[in-house]
Each structure stands twice: as structure tokens, then as C-alpha cells.
Design an enzyme around this catalytic site. Sequence first.
Site, PDB file in Angstrom:
ATOM      1  N   LYS A  41       0.810  -1.129   0.032  1.00  0.00           N
ATOM      2  CA  LYS A  41      -0.015  -0.004  -0.037  1.00  0.00           C
ATOM      3  C   LYS A  41       0.819   1.305  -0.023  1.00  0.00           C
ATOM      4  CE  LYS A  41      -4.216  -1.697   2.250  1.00  0.00           C
ATOM      5  NZ  LYS A  41      -5.067  -1.553   3.692  1.00  0.00           N
ATOM      6  N   LYS A  55       0.574   5.293  17.259  1.00  0.00           N
ATOM      7  CA  LYS A  55       0.347   6.656  17.801  1.00  0.00           C
ATOM      8  C   LYS A  55      -1.175   6.641  18.229  1.00  0.00           C
ATOM      9  CE  LYS A  55       4.541   7.321  17.080  1.00  0.00           C
ATOM     10  NZ  LYS A  55       5.209   6.090  16.846  1.00  0.00           N
ATOM     11  N   GLY A 184       9.922  -0.693  21.312  1.00  0.00           N
ATOM     12  CA  GLY A 184       9.474  -1.459  22.418  1.00  0.00           C
ATOM     13  C   GLY A 184       8.672  -0.359  23.539  1.00  0.00           C
ATOM     14  N   VAL A 185       9.286   0.650  23.960  1.00  0.00           N
ATOM     15  CA  VAL A 185       8.935   1.198  24.993  1.00  0.00           C
ATOM     16  C   VAL A 185       7.151   1.933  24.664  1.00  0.00           C
ATOM     17  CG1 VAL A 185      10.866   1.726  26.074  1.00  0.00           C
ATOM     18  CG2 VAL A 185       9.960   3.720  24.614  1.00  0.00           C
ATOM     19  N   GLU A 186       7.270   2.182  23.247  1.00  0.00           N
ATOM     20  CA  GLU A 186       5.883   2.698  22.913  1.00  0.00           C
ATOM     21  C   GLU A 186       4.803   1.327  23.272  1.00  0.00           C
ATOM     22  OE1 GLU A 186       6.804   6.261  19.697  1.00  0.00           O
ATOM     23  OE2 GLU A 186       5.998   4.283  19.135  1.00  0.00           O
ATOM     24  N   ILE A 265      13.650  -5.498  18.496  1.00  0.00           N
ATOM     25  CA  ILE A 265      14.790  -5.087  18.564  1.00  0.00           C
ATOM     26  C   ILE A 265      15.148  -4.376  17.385  1.00  0.00           C
ATOM     27  CG2 ILE A 265      15.507  -7.157  20.008  1.00  0.00           C
ATOM     28  CD1 ILE A 265      16.220  -8.424  17.254  1.00  0.00           C
ATOM     29  N   GLY A 266      14.121  -3.758  16.796  1.00  0.00           N
ATOM     30  CA  GLY A 266      14.647  -2.805  15.625  1.00  0.00           C
ATOM     31  C   GLY A 266      14.340  -3.399  14.186  1.00  0.00           C
ATOM     32  N   HIS A 439       2.017  32.312  28.210  1.00  0.00           N
ATOM     33  CA  HIS A 439       1.945  31.716  29.272  1.00  0.00           C
ATOM     34  C   HIS A 439       0.293  31.630  29.760  1.00  0.00           C
ATOM     35  CE1 HIS A 439       2.386  31.152  34.068  1.00  0.00           C
ATOM     36  NE2 HIS A 439       1.303  31.995  34.113  1.00  0.00           N
TER      37      HIS A 439
END
Length: 462
Positions: A41, A55, A184-186, A265-266, A439
Site C-alpha cells: 500500500k 500513535k 518497545g517502550v511505545e 529489537i529494531g 503563559h
Amino acid sequence: MANDASTVFDLVILGGGSGGYAAALRGAQLGLDVALIEKNKLGGTCLHNGCIPTKALLHAGEIADQARESEQFGVKATFEGIDIAGVHKYKDEVVSGLYKGLQGLVASRKVTYIEGEGRLSSPTSVDVDGRRVQGRHVLLATGSVPRSLPGLDIDGERIISSDHALKLNRVPESAIVLGGGVIGVEFASAWKSFGTDVTVIEGLKHLVPVEDENSSKLLERAFRKRGIKFNLGTFFEKAEYTQDGVRVTLADGKTFEAEVLLVAIGRGPVSQGLGYEEQGVAMDRGFVLVDEYMRTNVETISAVGDLVPTLQLAHVGFAEGILVAERLAGLQTVPVDYDGVPRVTYCHPEVASVGITEAKAKEIYGADKVVALKYNLAGNGKSKILKTAGEIKLVQVKDGAVVGVHMVGDRMGEQVGEAQLIYNWEALPAEVAQLIHAHPTQNEALGEAHLALAGKPLHSHD
């Protein structure tokens, strides 16, 4: 479709992911006659199996956490659980909408889109399902796929890749995540928000090990607080099936058991069997080697994206693809400064950075020439309202420019745009300190950090 041997395109692109389609869009915009070849795709990994769907999962997890924790904001809400079919429906709608938009964009630029599996057949041609597509120049952009380890077989059921995790039809009760990098952490963060008992295994000594060590430590502290377990500094040895799941053994003999094992692992390059080596393209461990202008050693061939050994980020692919298109169109081009690329890990809390780490700065400039400053988000009004913790760390060459901005906290990915300008324009702390930040915003924390580094702190101690 004009794709027979009598038609010669200015540019033939093999791969329709971030790097490939960016080159196609920019090339067509500059008047090049472009053919874009994709076997799956349009949009590639990022749109369909990476950036966008992950996400969406993380945002669904954020909503779940907000429902659980709503009482601390004086809002009474009931969390009844995760409807995983509903989560996938939401995720797929996001992807589908962007996919349709991208298809329309490619068509509107009059790019010749060819669906099929391509193979480099000469330095100026790609064969697709028996047809030869000729070009004055060929761009290789075939991307990457999840990697595994020798003897670790991904079965798609108990031992899974990120591709499988995105389509999992249940929320696992427990999960081991092999790899404490971005992917991994996501997933660990999203699964924890969904209610999974998660353990991350990382062979190096920190989570997100390519980030500044301070960012890694802040993330580890936040994960402990969230109940995400992790084991650092010991490498994976083996995985085996148990009656109900998977057992992982580390090199020191320690074992962990869970319902599923996510191998994160990537990603490795997609280059095997595509004719690259046969046409004399220089390669290393499957990656296509290029110079700073994305040129291979073959004059008529360039390569971009995850296929080359640069940062594996969609926005890097965009930049590299645009660079190639502009170079071929005769424009003056500037190589990508990879240190100047913003990097964001979208876990909870987010980790965002641009520039170099403090350790790298000391290595380049000398320890006595580097100044580092940390600004705690506890002093930032909007972060207080959001109940997020974290820090902004600035790395400066003494009496010179800021060479690294490292941020941890919810929504820090939205602040990395200004950080990118600070690094890439070689801003001095005093110059950033002169800017007025709205602010209360989290963006204001960047301004406060630079005020402090310039020697005139406002809402922070000396």
C-alpha cells in the site's frame, strides 16, 4: 499506463513509503516525469504499520488512563475496560483517511503509480510483474521490516512482531517486550494503559539507550511509577513455549514468563533478492550505502529511507526523498544534518530531543567546554495543570550555542519544533531568552530553561 519499454521516465522509484512518495511528489512538482512502484500500500510502514497506527493506540491508552484517573481532576468517570475492536476501528479509520488523501495527492501530481513487486533489472530500469519500467535515474526506497534474532522464530501468535501487535485481537494479560528502544517502550506504554502486565527486556544499561542518559533515567523512573517492569543490562538467551504462553531466559539465567513476547529489537532493510547486488550497488549488512546526497556508487541509482544506514524515521525519509528529487531537478541541495533531526518517543511520558547528548558534546568539545542545565517541569504552570512530571535539559558549548535539547514529559513531542530551530540556527541561550513564550504553556518551559542558562532565571532557582 505508460510503463512499457518505449517510455523513459526521468525518475523511477522502487518503494512507495515515506522516502519514495516524498521523492515522487517533489519530483513531479519540479516537472520530472515520475513512476512510483509499490507492491503493498502507498504510504509504506509509517502509515500502515508504524508511526500512525501506533500513535493511535497510544492515544487510546491515554484516554483509558484519563478515565481511570479522572477523580484527581474533580471529574467522576467510570472506566469499564478496553473494547479492542473499537480501538482497531478508530485506528483503522485514521489510517484509511490519510491513505485516501495520499492516493489523491499522488494522482493529482500526475505521478505514474504502478502497483506490483519490482526488481532492479539494470542501472536504469525496474521490472514489475514482467514489465520493464525504464528511467534516466532509479531511486531505491524499499524500506524495512521488523528484525528478529537467530533461533527466535516469530510465529504471529505467542511470539510477535510490531506488525502483529498492531492487529492483535485481544489485550494480553501479560507481555514481555524484547527491546527497550522506541518501538518497545511505545508498545509497553500502550499495553500498560490497556491493563497488560508488562516487562521490558533491554540488553543495554538503559531504556531508549540512544537518548541522553538523563532522559533514559527519567523515563525509567516514570515507568516504575506506572508499574511497567524492566530488566536492563543483560542480553536475551532464548525463548520457549509454556502451556499458556512464553518463557524468556536471559544470559544470566534469569527467566520471565508472559502470555506474549513482542520482539522489538529494531528493523532491518528490505533489500534481499531485489537485484541490487547484481547491478553492482554497494551494500553493507543489507543496507544500501550512499553518500551525503543519497547517491550510491552507481551513477544512475540513489537510495533513501530505512534502506540506507541513517536514522529510521519517517521524517528523515521525507527529507532524503525531497533531497534526491531536488538534486535530479538541478536545484542546489544541502545534505541532511542528522543531529538536527527531531526525535520523539511517544510513550507516557514522551521523550523528545534534538541535537547531541551531553556525553557526545563532551567527547567532541571536551568536558570543560560543555555546560548542561536541567529545568524541572514542576515549575511550569501548564505541566502542573496536566499533572505531568519531567525535565528539559539543555546542552551548551560554553559561551556558545545550544547543541542539545532533551525533554521528558507528556506532550514534549509538541515542543520539539522550537527545539529544532534552536539547534539548527545555532542559537545562543541569551537569544532564546529574549523571546516571549505564551503563559501558561508547556512551550514556556523551553523559554524558562534558556532564561536560566542565560543567567537570568525567572520561575526557577539559580
